[in-house]
Design a protein around this motif. Structure first.
Motif, PDB file in Angstrom:
ATOM      1  N   PHE A   1       2.717   8.308   9.231  1.00 59.45           N
ATOM      2  CA  PHE A   1       1.706   7.253   9.224  1.00 59.45           C
ATOM      3  C   PHE A   1       0.386   7.825   9.752  1.00 59.45           C
TER       4      PHE A   1
ATOM      5  N   GLU B   1       0.760   4.221  -2.723  1.00 61.09           N
ATOM      6  CA  GLU B   1       0.576   5.634  -2.387  1.00 61.09           C
ATOM      7  C   GLU B   1       1.672   6.493  -3.000  1.00 61.09           C
TER       8      GLU B   1
ATOM      9  N   GLU C   1       0.826  -1.208   0.000  1.00 53.81           N
ATOM     10  CA  GLU C   1       0.000   0.000   0.000  1.00 53.81           C
ATOM     11  C   GLU C   1       0.857   1.254   0.000  1.00 53.81           C
ATOM     12  N   LEU C   2       2.005   1.208   0.710  1.00 55.31           N
ATOM     13  CA  LEU C   2       2.922   2.345   0.707  1.00 55.31           C
ATOM     14  C   LEU C   2       3.461   2.601  -0.698  1.00 55.31           C
ATOM     15  N   ASP C   3       3.835   1.514  -1.397  1.00 52.96           N
ATOM     16  CA  ASP C   3       4.304   1.657  -2.779  1.00 52.96           C
ATOM     17  C   ASP C   3       3.223   2.262  -3.651  1.00 52.96           C
TER      18      ASP C   3
END
Length: 494
Positions: free
Chosen positions: A161, A50, A46-48
């Motif tokens: 975060f 975003e 999910e970080l990738d």
């Protein structure tokens, strides 16, 4: 020796139990590690996504802004080139005129000289060299297309975060309980633009005051609420209260629950007494059906879904309600009194319930009665019972009955009938359950406890309890009390 053996056996048992606990704990740790790896991979993915989204937006913005710069450059170049072309043409014309003027200076003939001088003067007056501006239409400055991402850079550098949302606060004053609907309203203690939705949980209870942590009822949830208000409709108020709590959720995590609140959900709830009904009636908690063969009155069925006789029969259900136990000694209705009574008495207050008849019903009555209704007596034919009666045999008749007197009602028979009983006010009113249109009103002074009563022949009735007095009915009753002389009463029946 035996004591040592017994002690050793206890030690072995203790060690075995401890080993079992450790094995379970090891399994729990391994399962937690496995879940942690999976969850970490999901979070990184999910970080990738975003950051890829941010890169995509930045790349798009860069292309768009670079395109704007190129367009501005082309616009300015085009303006300067147009001006340059005009100046070149004007210069060419001016040089040609200059050469012609120099040649004219050598003319000796006065007449020809004057003619040539006049022509040159006229051409100079209209020459483009004297009409064009010698100032550039645009400049070479492009600073208005520069950018400064200092603020955006600081914003990006402050990206962290997702924080856990704070607990919402339920606005008790804005909550509304009416018409078997509950509107719950809440607010956040401070503005939080990252909140994606809310989760509303509720449960029924008979305990007043602050909700208890341990309650027999489970919480029911309504998720993905976008607003800060929600209305639950079509509820059955079969408990005295309902608890509510709200949770705020962002994309990643749900916050703490709000402090729970308790709202009163008072309504009249009753079932049907199978212990004294006619033997030709098959009775459930909220359903009664006429059957051609006797001996069915003691069977308890639950709603229409148990009407089918195909397949295995469900186990018989025995009711142990206090009211049923208290009334089990009365005689069962017999003869042509196909009657069943409610299992809960009315001794005060205002109450409302509804009844729906099957289309094939030939004859049925809905009303109230004192407990002393005889085993062969019918609703509306005694001085201690009041009802409206519908007869669909051969032709439809619709009437109000009390003390063996009948008042014909000249109106369509609704498919659902609402019953409003104001014990203290001495009023029994029937409504169209759909439109809440007034059907008929009895006015008297109730001197004993009342029981809901139902008579059915050929067909079935479905009962809806746990209903609040509808707002429309309350308004009508208020108006009727103010104009009590306009209401119809069975006491006027000749």
């Amino acid at each position: 020796m035996e004591e040592q053996r017994e002690m050793l056996q206890k030690i072995v048992s203790t060690l075995a139990s401890k080993n079992y606990e450790i094995h379970n704990f090891i399994d729990l740790l391994n399962h937690t590690i496995k879940n942690l790896q999976v969850n970490s991979s999901n979070v990184i993915s999910e970080l990738d996504e975003e950051f890829d989204g941010l890169y995509s937006i930045l790349h798009e913005m860069k292309g768009s802004m670079a395109s704007a710069i190129q367009q501005e450059r082309m616009r300015k170049i085009q303006a300067l080139q147009d001006q340059l072309s005009q100046c070149s043409n004007a210069l060419e014309s001016s040089e040609e005129l200059l050469e012609l003027a120099a040649q004219s200076l050598d003319i000796k003939d006065p007449v020809e000289f004057l003619k040539a001088a006049r022509q040159i003067k006229d051409r100079v007056t209209t020459a483009s060299a004297f009409c064009i501006s010698l100032k550039p239409k645009v400049n070479d400055n492009m600073t208005h297309m520069m950018v400064d991402f200092t603020l955006e850079r600081h914003i990006l550098q402050s990206v962290k975060f997702l924080p856990v949302p704070k607990a919402p606060e339920i606005d008790l004053a804005a909550c509304l309980v009416a018409d078997n609907c509950i509107t719950v309203s809440w607010r956040m203690p401070e503005e939080d633009s990252r909140i994606d939705h809310f989760l509303l949980e509720y449960r029924k209870t008979n305990c007043s005051g602050f909700p208890r942590a341990k309650d027999g009822q489970c919480w029911e949830a309504i998720n993905y609420i976008k607003a800060t208000e929600y209305t639950l409709s079509g509820l059955k108020f079969d408990t005295k209260y309902m608890n509510f709590r709200v949770q705020a959720c962002n994309k990643a995590v749900a916050g703490e629950y709000s402090d729970p609140v308790t709202l009163e959900t008072k309504a009249f709830v009753f079932g049907l007494d199978s212990t004294s009904c006619h033997l030709n009636l098959k009775v459930g908690d909220t359903y009664v059906e006429w059957v051609t063969t006797g001996g069915k009155g003691q069977e308890k069925i639950k709603g229409k879904e148990n009407k089918s006789t195909s397949g295995p029969q469900s186990p018989k259900r025995i009711s142990f309600s206090r009211s049923s136990v208290r009334r089990s000694s009365r005689d069962r209705f017999a003869g042509e009194s196909y009657t069943v009574l409610g299992d809960t008495a009315i001794e005060s207050g205002q109450h409302y319930w509804e009844v729906r008849a099957q289309k094939e019903c030939k004859s049925y009555s809905v009303g109230v009665t004192y407990r002393n209704l005889g085993k062969f007596e019918q609703l509306g034919k005694t001085n201690s019972s009041w009802c409206i009666h519908i007869n669909n045999w051969l032709q439809t008749t619709f009437s109000a009955k009390h003390n063996n007197k009948t008042k014909t009602l000249d109106m369509p028979v609704p498919d659902r009938i609402g019953v409003y009983c104001d014990f203290d006010g001495g009023q029994l009113t029937f409504y169209d359950g759909n439109s809440k249109k007034l059907l008929y009103t009895f006015r008297t002074k109730f001197t004993q406890q009342l029981l809901p009563g139902f008579m059915i022949w050929c067909g079935g009735l479905t009962l809806s309890t746990g209903l609040q007095v509808p707002s429309v009915v309350k308004m009508h009753q208020k108006s009727e009390n103010e104009l009590s002389g306009s209401a119809t009463s069975l006491n006027n029946i000749a």
